[in-house]
Design a protein around this motif. Structure first.
Motif, mmCIF file in Angstrom:
data_model
loop_
_atom_site.group_PDB
_atom_site.id
_atom_site.type_symbol
_atom_site.label_atom_id
_atom_site.label_comp_id
_atom_site.label_asym_id
_atom_site.label_seq_id
_atom_site.Cartn_x
_atom_site.Cartn_y
_atom_site.Cartn_z
ATOM 1 N N ASN A 172 0.820 -1.209 0.000
ATOM 2 C CA ASN A 172 0.000 0.000 0.000
ATOM 3 C C ASN A 172 0.853 1.257 0.000
ATOM 4 O O ASN A 172 0.480 2.273 -0.592
ATOM 5 N N SER A 173 2.009 1.200 0.655
ATOM 6 C CA SER A 173 2.889 2.372 0.680
ATOM 7 C C SER A 173 3.442 2.676 -0.710
ATOM 8 O O SER A 173 3.849 3.813 -0.979
ATOM 9 N N PHE A 174 3.436 1.675 -1.577
ATOM 10 C CA PHE A 174 3.860 1.888 -2.967
ATOM 11 C C PHE A 174 2.656 1.999 -3.908
ATOM 12 O O PHE A 174 2.795 1.884 -5.124
ATOM 13 N N CYS A 245 11.416 -6.704 -4.742
ATOM 14 C CA CYS A 245 10.394 -7.296 -5.617
ATOM 15 C C CYS A 245 9.290 -6.287 -5.909
ATOM 16 O O CYS A 245 8.841 -6.157 -7.066
ATOM 17 N N ILE A 246 8.831 -5.585 -4.886
ATOM 18 C CA ILE A 246 7.812 -4.547 -5.090
ATOM 19 C C ILE A 246 8.312 -3.505 -6.076
ATOM 20 O O ILE A 246 7.594 -3.097 -6.996
ATOM 21 N N HIS A 247 9.559 -3.084 -5.903
ATOM 22 C CA HIS A 247 10.164 -2.086 -6.789
ATOM 23 C C HIS A 247 10.136 -2.561 -8.244
ATOM 24 O O HIS A 247 9.809 -1.804 -9.161
ATOM 25 N N LEU A 248 10.468 -3.825 -8.449
ATOM 26 C CA LEU A 248 10.476 -4.366 -9.803
ATOM 27 C C LEU A 248 9.085 -4.388 -10.426
ATOM 28 O O LEU A 248 8.951 -4.361 -11.648
ATOM 29 N N LEU A 265 15.584 2.338 -0.915
ATOM 30 C CA LEU A 265 14.187 1.966 -0.681
ATOM 31 C C LEU A 265 14.079 0.668 0.108
ATOM 32 O O LEU A 265 13.251 0.541 1.020
ATOM 33 N N ALA A 266 14.899 -0.315 -0.245
ATOM 34 C CA ALA A 266 14.823 -1.616 0.413
ATOM 35 C C ALA A 266 15.242 -1.535 1.877
ATOM 36 O O ALA A 266 14.712 -2.262 2.722
ATOM 37 N N MET A 267 16.168 -0.641 2.182
ATOM 38 C CA MET A 267 16.570 -0.476 3.576
ATOM 39 C C MET A 267 15.577 0.393 4.339
ATOM 40 O O MET A 267 15.247 0.127 5.495
ATOM 41 N N TYR A 268 15.080 1.425 3.708
ATOM 42 C CA TYR A 268 14.181 2.367 4.381
ATOM 43 C C TYR A 268 12.811 1.759 4.652
ATOM 44 O O TYR A 268 12.241 1.945 5.722
ATOM 45 N N LYS A 269 12.277 1.002 3.687
ATOM 46 C CA LYS A 269 10.943 0.426 3.850
ATOM 47 C C LYS A 269 10.971 -1.037 4.295
ATOM 48 O O LYS A 269 10.026 -1.514 4.905
ATOM 49 N N GLY A 270 12.027 -1.756 3.959
ATOM 50 C CA GLY A 270 12.107 -3.156 4.355
ATOM 51 C C GLY A 270 12.884 -3.293 5.645
ATOM 52 O O GLY A 270 12.369 -3.646 6.689
#
Length: 360
Positions: A172-174, A245-248, A265-270
């Motif tokens: 949802n954040s994306f 994966c979401i980014h892709l 992004l992967a560090m900030y959101k994951g």
């Protein structure tokens, strides 16, 4: 911790539950095709690898960030395989006597402007095996499917619980409703993992990768902990890769995402704030790297060092909507923020000094 991820792009996969009999495999007439091939869109100019191997007396091939394709023999040394909705591809092997030296894949011009050319890499032949043969167990949750070996049974509940509990808020954040089912494949040792992602002989720190927009491939958490000597939080590792994966799912296939945006992004959101800026000499000495220098850092270290902070700055200074616009524009600072990279960098490092280095 900051080095344990390996990026790159897209695919799906197959599951096998039986090991192959080595004697039968050796006698298989398809054996001569088995091997690693260096592949490119021009002969002699490879930029990725592929692996041809035998599974249950059938020949398969897997390209980087792609699913495994079962090859059907047409005539001579020519095979065919289906690829998504694009239809039939023709793969013809080149021979030198009884020796296979390479191949050519003829791709539909409606989908691709070029064909693919593969050259046999004999030094890697020994790795050309079915890497899925030891993944004998499967556990599913509403949005995830995990394939793994016996050594990692104890980790699976925690992995799937963590992913499911974060799934809705993350997608949802994306601004997504779903990305479909995502598969996690966990390999029991480094050799099999590196082979599964087509990088045999890779450095030991490469332990996980978002193989595609719906698949994560990773090393056994048990082996990862033994290798690093660190108490690696496997649930955080998987969340990090899931954000990839979401980014892709938000970019076109084959897009080369700027490393600072990709890892940030992967560090900030994951997960997670891994880096102590106080320990970075180039930051302490105010030798601040440009975005271009961060991107060109072949060790990949600066992308992990500063990626989190760049996204943190963007979110706090400009808002999450601007971050999403940068994802859509693939990191184009000028297009999204209407300022030069130089001005953006200066603003970012002032933010870093004030909020993390406590320099007024």
């Amino acid at each position: 911790m900051r080095y344990i991820f390996l990026l790159l792009f897209s695919a799906q996969f197959w599951l096998t539950v039986k090991a192959q009999d080595t004697d039968t495999l050796a006698r298989n007439p398809l054996r001569k095709y088995v091997g690693y091939y260096d592949v490119g869109v021009k002969p002699g100019k490879p930029f990725f690898r592929t692996r041809a191997y035998i599974r249950e007396n059938n020949l398969y091939i897997i390209f980087d960030s792609d699913q495994d394709h079962k090859l059907s023999l047409k005539e001579g040394h020519t095979f065919g395989f289906e690829f998504d909705s694009a239809g039939l591809y023709s793969l013809g092997f080149h021979t030198d006597g009884d020796k296979i030296t390479g191949f050519k894949v003829i791709r539909p011009r409606s989908e691709w402007p070029t064909d693919l050319y593969g050259q046999r890499n004999e030094a890697l032949d020994k790795y050309a095996v079915d890497t899925e043969a030891q993944l004998l167990f499967t556990t599913k949750s509403p949005h995830f499917t995990c394939h793994y070996s016996a050594v990692d049974t104890s980790y699976i509940h925690g992995i799937l619980t963590t992913l499911e509990s974060n799934y809705k808020s993350l997608i949802n954040s994306f601004e997504l409703d779903t990305i479909g089912n995502t598969t996690i494949r966990i390999y029991p040792n480094q050799e099999i993992y590196h082979n599964a992602v087509l990088t045999p002989g890779a450095p030991a720190w490469q332990m996980g990768r978002s193989w595609s927009k719906n698949e994560i491939r990773m090393l056994s958490p048990l082996v990862a902990r033994q290798t690093t000597g660190e108490d690696i939080n496997v649930n955080e590792v998987v969340l990090h890769e899931f954000v990839h994966c979401i980014h892709l799912n938000l970019v076109k296939d084959g897009t080369r995402v700027p490393g600072w945006l990709w890892e940030g992004l992967a560090m900030y959101k994951g997960c997670c704030l891994w880096t102590d800026l106080q320990g970075l000499d180039y930051i302490q000495n105010k030798k601040y790297p440009s975005l271009k220098k961060i991107e060109n850092d072949r060790s990949y270290q600066m992308k992990y060092d500063l990626g989190y902070f760049l996204i943190d700055f963007l979110d706090k200074q400009y808002g999450w909507d601007k971050v999403l616009q940068l994802v859509a524009k693939n990191g184009d600072i000028k297009a999204v923020l209407n300022k030069s990279s130089k001005d953006f960098e200066a603003e970012f490092y002032r933010f870093l000094e004030k909020n993390y280095l406590h320099i007024n």
